[in-house]
Scaffold this motif. Sequence first.
Motif, PDB file in Angstrom:
ATOM      1  N   ASP A 243       0.863  -1.187   0.000  1.00 24.65           N
ATOM      2  CA  ASP A 243       0.000   0.000   0.000  1.00 24.65           C
ATOM      3  C   ASP A 243       0.900   1.238   0.000  1.00 24.65           C
ATOM      4  N   PHE A 244       0.813   2.079  -1.054  1.00 26.40           N
ATOM      5  CA  PHE A 244       1.752   3.196  -1.144  1.00 26.40           C
ATOM      6  C   PHE A 244       1.373   4.379  -0.247  1.00 26.40           C
ATOM      7  N   ILE A 245       0.265   4.275   0.469  1.00 27.48           N
ATOM      8  CA  ILE A 245      -0.078   5.285   1.473  1.00 27.48           C
ATOM      9  C   ILE A 245       0.454   4.874   2.844  1.00 27.48           C
ATOM     10  N   THR A 246       0.223   3.623   3.235  1.00 31.10           N
ATOM     11  CA  THR A 246       0.636   3.156   4.561  1.00 31.10           C
ATOM     12  C   THR A 246       1.992   2.443   4.545  1.00 31.10           C
ATOM     13  N   ASN A 247       2.458   2.085   3.313  1.00 29.70           N
ATOM     14  CA  ASN A 247       3.702   1.308   3.146  1.00 29.70           C
ATOM     15  C   ASN A 247       3.617  -0.069   3.786  1.00 29.70           C
ATOM     16  N   ARG A 248       2.416  -0.563   4.003  1.00 28.96           N
ATOM     17  CA  ARG A 248       2.225  -1.891   4.577  1.00 28.96           C
ATOM     18  C   ARG A 248       2.012  -2.925   3.477  1.00 28.96           C
ATOM     19  N   GLN A 249       2.465  -4.145   3.749  1.00 33.25           N
ATOM     20  CA  GLN A 249       2.246  -5.259   2.833  1.00 33.25           C
ATOM     21  C   GLN A 249       0.828  -5.785   3.040  1.00 33.25           C
ATOM     22  N   VAL A 250       0.087  -5.950   1.949  1.00 30.86           N
ATOM     23  CA  VAL A 250      -1.312  -6.358   2.015  1.00 30.86           C
ATOM     24  C   VAL A 250      -1.520  -7.557   1.099  1.00 30.86           C
ATOM     25  N   THR A 251      -2.355  -8.486   1.525  1.00 30.87           N
ATOM     26  CA  THR A 251      -2.754  -9.603   0.662  1.00 30.87           C
ATOM     27  C   THR A 251      -4.265  -9.638   0.559  1.00 30.87           C
ATOM     28  N   ASP A 296      -0.930   6.678 -12.084  1.00 33.79           N
ATOM     29  CA  ASP A 296      -0.058   7.850 -12.206  1.00 33.79           C
ATOM     30  C   ASP A 296       1.405   7.433 -12.098  1.00 33.79           C
ATOM     31  N   LYS A 297       2.257   8.096 -12.877  1.00 28.40           N
ATOM     32  CA  LYS A 297       3.694   7.904 -12.701  1.00 28.40           C
ATOM     33  C   LYS A 297       4.202   8.754 -11.534  1.00 28.40           C
ATOM     34  N   ASP A 298       3.485   9.840 -11.249  1.00 26.17           N
ATOM     35  CA  ASP A 298       3.843  10.736 -10.150  1.00 26.17           C
ATOM     36  C   ASP A 298       3.044  10.318  -8.906  1.00 26.17           C
ATOM     37  N   ILE A 299       3.661   9.540  -8.040  1.00 25.90           N
ATOM     38  CA  ILE A 299       2.968   9.017  -6.854  1.00 25.90           C
ATOM     39  C   ILE A 299       2.573  10.132  -5.900  1.00 25.90           C
ATOM     40  N   GLU A 300       3.418  11.140  -5.765  1.00 26.10           N
ATOM     41  CA  GLU A 300       3.099  12.242  -4.848  1.00 26.10           C
ATOM     42  C   GLU A 300       1.839  12.976  -5.282  1.00 26.10           C
ATOM     43  N   LEU A 311     -10.283   9.445   0.183  1.00 27.89           N
ATOM     44  CA  LEU A 311     -10.532   8.064  -0.220  1.00 27.89           C
ATOM     45  C   LEU A 311     -10.048   7.092   0.848  1.00 27.89           C
ATOM     46  N   LYS A 312     -10.970   6.303   1.370  1.00 29.37           N
ATOM     47  CA  LYS A 312     -10.645   5.338   2.412  1.00 29.37           C
ATOM     48  C   LYS A 312     -10.556   3.943   1.798  1.00 29.37           C
ATOM     49  N   GLY A 313      -9.457   3.282   2.031  1.00 29.45           N
ATOM     50  CA  GLY A 313      -9.287   1.945   1.490  1.00 29.45           C
ATOM     51  C   GLY A 313      -7.823   1.620   1.295  1.00 29.45           C
ATOM     52  N   TYR A 314      -7.551   0.690   0.389  1.00 28.65           N
ATOM     53  CA  TYR A 314      -6.187   0.279   0.076  1.00 28.65           C
ATOM     54  C   TYR A 314      -5.760   0.953  -1.219  1.00 28.65           C
ATOM     55  N   HIS A 315      -4.447   1.153  -1.362  1.00 29.02           N
ATOM     56  CA  HIS A 315      -3.961   1.903  -2.513  1.00 29.02           C
ATOM     57  C   HIS A 315      -2.769   1.192  -3.145  1.00 29.02           C
ATOM     58  N   LEU A 316      -2.957   0.808  -4.414  1.00 25.17           N
ATOM     59  CA  LEU A 316      -1.933   0.090  -5.167  1.00 25.17           C
ATOM     60  C   LEU A 316      -1.536   0.908  -6.378  1.00 25.17           C
ATOM     61  N   SER A 317      -0.239   1.027  -6.634  1.00 23.91           N
ATOM     62  CA  SER A 317       0.255   1.709  -7.826  1.00 23.91           C
ATOM     63  C   SER A 317       0.582   0.681  -8.903  1.00 23.91           C
ATOM     64  N   PHE A 318       0.228   1.009 -10.152  1.00 23.26           N
ATOM     65  CA  PHE A 318       0.552   0.091 -11.242  1.00 23.26           C
ATOM     66  C   PHE A 318       2.059  -0.051 -11.409  1.00 23.26           C
ATOM     67  N   LEU A 319       2.826   0.903 -10.865  1.00 19.96           N
ATOM     68  CA  LEU A 319       4.283   0.823 -10.923  1.00 19.96           C
ATOM     69  C   LEU A 319       4.818  -0.334 -10.092  1.00 19.96           C
ATOM     70  N   ASP A 320       3.976  -0.846  -9.181  1.00 17.44           N
ATOM     71  CA  ASP A 320       4.380  -1.943  -8.298  1.00 17.44           C
ATOM     72  C   ASP A 320       4.403  -3.282  -9.028  1.00 17.44           C
ATOM     73  N   ASN A 321       3.789  -3.318 -10.231  1.00 18.50           N
ATOM     74  CA  ASN A 321       3.759  -4.540 -11.040  1.00 18.50           C
ATOM     75  C   ASN A 321       3.129  -5.728 -10.311  1.00 18.50           C
ATOM     76  N   LYS A 322       2.146  -5.455  -9.473  1.00 21.32           N
ATOM     77  CA  LYS A 322       1.483  -6.523  -8.724  1.00 21.32           C
ATOM     78  C   LYS A 322       0.044  -6.754  -9.183  1.00 21.32           C
ATOM     79  N   VAL A 323      -0.350  -6.066 -10.245  1.00 20.12           N
ATOM     80  CA  VAL A 323      -1.732  -6.159 -10.692  1.00 20.12           C
ATOM     81  C   VAL A 323      -1.946  -7.476 -11.439  1.00 20.12           C
ATOM     82  N   PRO A 324      -2.981  -8.235 -11.090  1.00 24.50           N
ATOM     83  CA  PRO A 324      -3.248  -9.497 -11.796  1.00 24.50           C
ATOM     84  C   PRO A 324      -3.471  -9.263 -13.291  1.00 24.50           C
ATOM     85  N   ALA A 325      -3.017 -10.193 -14.101  1.00 21.44           N
ATOM     86  CA  ALA A 325      -3.120 -10.046 -15.558  1.00 21.44           C
ATOM     87  C   ALA A 325      -4.557  -9.878 -16.022  1.00 21.44           C
TER      88      ALA A 325
END
Length: 371
Positions: A243-251, A296-300, A311-325
Motif C-alpha cells: 500500500d503506497f499510502i501506509t507502506n504496509r504489505q497487504v494480501t 499515475d507515474k507521479d505518486i506524490e 478516499l478510504k481503502g487500500y492503494h496500489l500503484s501500477f508501478l508496483d507490477n502486482k496487478v493481476p493479468a
Amino acid sequence: MKIKFFAVASLILSACFSQEKYKVQILVEGSIEDLHISVDNGIELDEFMVEDSMLIISDYFTTESVSVEISHPKKDNTLPVFTKGFFVGQEEAKISIKVDPFDLSPIKVISIEDAMTFEEMGSTQIDEYAQSDLDNFWRFYNHNIDKLGRNDSITQKLFEYRLVYTEKLFQAIILNYTTYYALWQFRRQIAYEPNIDRRRKEQFMEEKLGAFENTYDYQLAKMRIYGSQLFLGEEIPHFSFTDFITNRQVTTKTIKKPLLIVSWATWCGPCIKKLERMNGLMDKTPHLSVLYMNYDKDIERAKKRITSLGLKGYHLSFLDNKVPAEIENTIIPRMFLFGENLTLLYNLDDGPDDNLERLQSSLDKDLSKRR
C-alpha cells in the motif's frame, strides 16, 4: 545518425491492452542524400537521417500497424512530407519502399510481404471523414504537452477532444462498414471506448460486420467491447502488494469481502467523477472494502488527490507490477466487484452506470446472500 523519442502516453490515447508484437524489416531505397525518415507504430516514434542512398530498418517491433513518413528536398528546396501506412498481420513482415525525389508522390511500395497498405484496406474515406477532429486533438495536445497530467482542466479538455474524434471516427466506420479498415479501426479505437454505449457497438457488429465474423480482428473487437477479458462468475488469483499510502504489505486473502477494485488516475476526468461518489457508496455499504489501483507515474500527485478526496481503502500503484493479468492494462476508469474467492460480481464494462446504481444493486444482492 539515429534519434529516438517516445510518443503520446498510451493511457491518454487508447487502452493499455497487452498487444501482440510483430517484427518488421523496412527497406528504403533513395537516390538523394539527407533523407529524413520517421517510423511510427503508435507507441514509439523513431527518427532516422540517411546520409547515403539506402536504409534498412531491421527487426523493428510494432503492434498491428506501422507508418513510414519521409521528408526530402524537392526541386524548389522545400521539404515535402509523404506518409504511407501499413497493416501488419503476421509475426514477421517485410516492406520495401522506393523514393524518387523528382516524383510528386515519391513513396512507392516495391514489395510487401505479410502486410498491406491502409489504402488497400479502405482507409481513405474513413480517415478523411474524421481528419479535422483528429487535427484538432493533435493541435491541442502539441500546444499543451507540458501541462498534461499537471493541469486537470487541460487534461480533461484533451479527453473531450479525443471523445469528439472517436465519435466522428465511429460515424465514418458506420458509413464505410464494408471495408476491412473499418473493422480494424473499430477494434482498435471504438470497441473499448467506455463513453460509447456498449449496446450501440454490439448492434453495429451484429448488423454490419458479420462478413468478418471469422477473422481475428472481429473476435478481438467483440471481446474488447467489454473492456476486459473478465466476465461475471469468473475468479482471479489472490495477490499481494504494498500500500503506497501506509507502506504496509497487504494480501487480498485477508481483505474482507466484497472487494471493489477501482482503477484511476489524477489526469482522468471520468475517473475523478467516479471517485467523488465513492464515500457516499461506502456510507451506504459499510461492509465494502475498496482497493484503488492508481495509474499515475507521479505518486506524490496521486497521494495529494487521495487526501483531497478522502478516499478510504487500500492503494496500489501500477508501478508496483502486482496487478493481476486479468484486470491490468485496461482503459480507465474501471471497476470490478469481487466476492469470496475473488469471484467477479460486477464489471463496470458491462454497461453504463453513471450513478453506480448497478454497482449498488450488486452490493445489495451480495449482502442479502450473506445474511
